[in-house]
Design a protein around this motif. Structure first.
Motif, PDB file in Angstrom:
ATOM      1  N   GLU A   1     -14.686 -20.968  13.767  1.00 41.87           N
ATOM      2  CA  GLU A   1     -14.677 -21.625  14.158  1.00 41.87           C
ATOM      3  C   GLU A   1     -14.958 -21.994  16.227  1.00 41.87           C
TER       4      GLU A   1
ATOM      5  N   THR B   1     -14.298 -23.110  19.689  1.00 42.67           N
ATOM      6  CA  THR B   1     -13.213 -24.590  20.283  1.00 42.67           C
ATOM      7  C   THR B   1     -13.342 -24.000  21.461  1.00 42.67           C
TER       8      THR B   1
ATOM      9  N   LYS C   1     -11.352 -25.659  25.107  1.00 46.18           N
ATOM     10  CA  LYS C   1      -9.646 -26.072  25.313  1.00 46.18           C
ATOM     11  C   LYS C   1     -10.174 -27.292  26.715  1.00 46.18           C
TER      12      LYS C   1
ATOM     13  N   GLU D   1      -7.572 -29.671  22.385  1.00 42.46           N
ATOM     14  CA  GLU D   1      -8.369 -28.878  21.973  1.00 42.46           C
ATOM     15  C   GLU D   1     -10.350 -29.622  20.647  1.00 42.46           C
TER      16      GLU D   1
ATOM     17  N   ASN E   1     -12.617 -28.248  17.992  1.00 40.53           N
ATOM     18  CA  ASN E   1     -13.042 -28.041  17.347  1.00 40.53           C
ATOM     19  C   ASN E   1     -14.111 -28.068  16.436  1.00 40.53           C
TER      20      ASN E   1
END
Length: 186
Positions: free
Chosen positions: A61, A63, A65, A74, A76
């Motif tokens: 994944e 991500t 942030k 987050e 994702n």
């Protein structure tokens, strides 16, 4: 997928890590590798963002942030094997929400590159105080140990986390995020 992450952390000694392992005795560890991504000019870091590719044995994944008043938001994005390989080999992000958000924040997508990786062996379980994770991380020839708990309420979580540490006779040791520890060693 969006998720508000509120984490509390403490660094551990190797002995404290070993002391807590029996709490996870019936669980298999998960090995995950975080690949941190930024431009040579550190445009993502300067924007106070974090971008990572996390790979597991059979999944990956991307991500992004984004800091919030409390916690990190987050974003994702699940990746296919081909998308993961494209990021690692060509430093090219796939289409999707993460790429779109970076473009909205005027991050130069074409300059992004994988800076390196951090491998973590993680034990994780839900507890009364939150999602508890016991980590052993390896990067740049170093190994460190950390305890994390993901909570929904910051103030109650702090209280519960401190109580957990006291119960296990562990002194709280401030923990920077994994990417901050990684970046200090670049």
């Amino acid at each position: 997928m969006k998720h508000l992450e509120i984490e509390l952390k403490s660094m551990l000694t190797q002995q404290e890590h070993a002391q807590l392992l029996p709490l996870f005795k019936n669980l298999d560890p998960v090995t995950q590798t975080n690949y941190y991504i930024d431009s040579p000019s550190r445009s993502i870091r300067q924007a106070h963002l974090t971008l990572r590719l996390r790979t597991f044995e059979n999944a990956a994944e991307l991500t992004l942030k984004i800091p919030q008043k409390i916690g990190l938001l987050e974003h994702n994005q699940a990746l296919t094997l081909k998308e993961t390989e494209t990021i690692l080999q060509n430093n090219s992000l796939p289409p999707g929400r993460v790429r779109q958000l970076l473009q909205e924040k005027q991050i130069p997508i074409e300059e992004l590159t994988v800076l390196g990786s951090l491998k973590t062996i993680r034990y994780e379980k839900k507890t009364a105080i939150g999602l508890l994770a016991l980590d052993q991380s390896h990067y740049f020839g170093k190994t460190d140990y950390e305890l994390e708990v993901e909570v929904e309420n910051l103030e109650q979580g702090k209280e519960n986390f401190q109580q957990f540490l006291r119960q296990h006779k562990i002194h709280y040791k401030p923990a920077k995020s994994k990417i901050a520890r990684f970046a200090e060693n670049l």
